[in-house]
Design a protein around this motif. Structure first.
Motif, short mmCIF file in Angstrom:
data_model
loop_
_atom_site.label_atom_id
_atom_site.label_comp_id
_atom_site.label_asym_id
_atom_site.label_seq_id
_atom_site.Cartn_x
_atom_site.Cartn_y
_atom_site.Cartn_z
N LEU A 20 0.83 -1.21 0.00
CA LEU A 20 0.00 0.00 0.00
C LEU A 20 0.87 1.25 0.00
CD1 LEU A 20 -2.68 -1.19 2.54
CD2 LEU A 20 -3.19 -0.32 0.25
N LEU A 21 1.88 1.28 0.85
CA LEU A 21 2.76 2.45 0.91
C LEU A 21 3.49 2.66 -0.42
CD1 LEU A 21 4.27 2.15 4.52
CD2 LEU A 21 2.21 3.35 3.76
N SER A 22 3.89 1.56 -1.07
CA SER A 22 4.58 1.69 -2.36
C SER A 22 3.64 2.20 -3.46
CB SER A 22 5.22 0.36 -2.77
OG SER A 22 4.24 -0.55 -3.23
N CYS A 23 2.32 2.05 -3.26
CA CYS A 23 1.33 2.53 -4.23
C CYS A 23 0.84 3.94 -3.91
CB CYS A 23 0.13 1.58 -4.26
SG CYS A 23 0.50 -0.02 -4.99
N GLY A 24 1.43 4.58 -2.91
CA GLY A 24 1.07 5.95 -2.60
C GLY A 24 0.18 6.14 -1.39
N ALA A 25 -0.14 5.07 -0.67
CA ALA A 25 -0.94 5.22 0.55
C ALA A 25 -0.10 5.94 1.60
CB ALA A 25 -1.37 3.86 1.08
N GLY A 26 -0.80 6.66 2.46
CA GLY A 26 -0.12 7.32 3.57
C GLY A 26 0.00 6.36 4.75
N ALA A 27 1.15 6.39 5.40
CA ALA A 27 1.37 5.55 6.57
C ALA A 27 0.61 6.16 7.75
CB ALA A 27 2.86 5.46 6.89
N VAL A 28 -0.22 5.36 8.40
CA VAL A 28 -0.95 5.83 9.58
C VAL A 28 -0.50 5.04 10.79
CG1 VAL A 28 -3.23 6.09 10.66
CG2 VAL A 28 -2.94 6.62 8.23
N LYS A 29 -0.63 3.70 10.77
CA LYS A 29 -0.18 2.85 11.87
C LYS A 29 0.25 1.51 11.30
CE LYS A 29 -1.57 1.09 16.45
NZ LYS A 29 -0.56 0.09 16.47
N GLU A 30 1.49 1.15 11.57
CA GLU A 30 2.04 -0.12 11.09
C GLU A 30 1.27 -1.30 11.67
OE1 GLU A 30 6.21 -0.34 11.85
OE2 GLU A 30 6.66 1.37 10.56
N PRO A 31 1.36 -2.47 11.02
CA PRO A 31 0.67 -3.64 11.54
C PRO A 31 1.05 -3.95 12.98
CG PRO A 31 1.51 -4.06 9.33
CD PRO A 31 2.08 -2.74 9.77
N ALA A 32 0.03 -4.26 13.77
CA ALA A 32 0.23 -4.61 15.17
C ALA A 32 -0.91 -5.50 15.61
CB ALA A 32 0.27 -3.35 16.03
N VAL A 33 -0.66 -6.31 16.62
CA VAL A 33 -1.72 -7.12 17.21
C VAL A 33 -2.48 -6.21 18.16
CG1 VAL A 33 -2.30 -9.13 18.61
CG2 VAL A 33 -0.39 -9.25 16.98
N MET A 34 -3.77 -6.07 17.90
CA MET A 34 -4.61 -5.16 18.68
C MET A 34 -5.12 -5.87 19.93
SD MET A 34 -4.12 -2.67 16.76
CE MET A 34 -5.24 -1.32 17.09
N PRO A 35 -5.62 -5.11 20.90
CA PRO A 35 -6.13 -5.73 22.14
C PRO A 35 -7.22 -6.77 21.91
CG PRO A 35 -5.90 -3.36 22.42
CD PRO A 35 -5.63 -3.66 20.97
N TRP A 36 -7.97 -6.65 20.82
CA TRP A 36 -9.04 -7.62 20.54
C TRP A 36 -8.53 -8.82 19.75
CZ3 TRP A 36 -8.92 -2.54 19.00
CH2 TRP A 36 -8.66 -2.29 17.65
N GLY A 37 -7.21 -8.87 19.48
CA GLY A 37 -6.61 -10.05 18.88
C GLY A 37 -6.36 -9.99 17.38
N HIS A 38 -6.88 -9.00 16.68
CA HIS A 38 -6.66 -8.90 15.23
C HIS A 38 -5.30 -8.26 14.95
CE1 HIS A 38 -11.25 -8.61 14.25
NE2 HIS A 38 -10.94 -9.72 14.89
N THR A 39 -4.63 -8.73 13.92
CA THR A 39 -3.46 -8.02 13.40
C THR A 39 -4.01 -6.98 12.45
OG1 THR A 39 -2.03 -9.96 13.61
CG2 THR A 39 -1.32 -8.21 12.08
N THR A 40 -3.72 -5.71 12.74
CA THR A 40 -4.37 -4.59 12.06
C THR A 40 -3.35 -3.53 11.69
OG1 THR A 40 -6.36 -4.99 13.38
CG2 THR A 40 -6.19 -2.84 12.32
N ALA A 41 -3.56 -2.90 10.53
CA ALA A 41 -2.77 -1.73 10.13
C ALA A 41 -3.73 -0.69 9.57
CB ALA A 41 -1.74 -2.13 9.07
#
Length: 129
Positions: A93-114
């Motif tokens: 996504l970043l290579s296609c011009g998306a803006g970085a907001v939050k890198e992938p991380a395991v969230m408190p509810w258990g999902h890996t999310t970016a």
């Protein structure tokens, strides 16, 4: 009454540019492609992009469509297959011009999310359960 959500439309100032981004960055196939409207193939709910001008015309000239909105109004969440696919997709996504907001991380509810921003600054999510 029970309504069913069948279409999500992002209102944009640049339909061709946004359609290109969603095709290149997230792999959508474009089913309808015009200067003022694009429809992206998606299983289930239809995903489309519409110009402000077209929506203003179709709504009888409502001013909400003419004046660009300030601030986040909608978030799209795109489910992927694995935590690794979230990490790979974020880099892509970043290579296609998306803006970085939050890198992938395991969230408190258990999902890996970016979180990323599309070319018009709309913040969206990629995740895996």
């Amino acid at each position: 009454m029970k309504a069913q959500l069948t279409v999500v439309t992002l209102i944009t100032s640049d339909v061709p540019g946004m359609a290109r981004f969603y095709r290149e960055a997230l792999g959508f196939t474009i089913a309808v492609d015009t200067e003022h409207y694009a429809e992206l193939e998606n299983e289930g709910t239809r995903f489309s992009l519409s110009s402000r001008e077209l929506m203003a015309e179709q709504s009888g000239g409502h001013p909400s469509y003419v004046i660009p909105q300030s601030g986040q109004a909608v978030e799209l969440c795109f489910r992927l297959e694995s935590p690794q696919s979230v990490r790979s997709a974020y880099t892509h996504l970043l290579s296609c011009g998306a803006g970085a907001v939050k890198e992938p991380a395991v969230m408190p509810w258990g999902h890996t999310t970016a979180f990323f921003a599309d070319p018009e600054g709309n913040i969206h999510t990629i995740y895996v359960e």
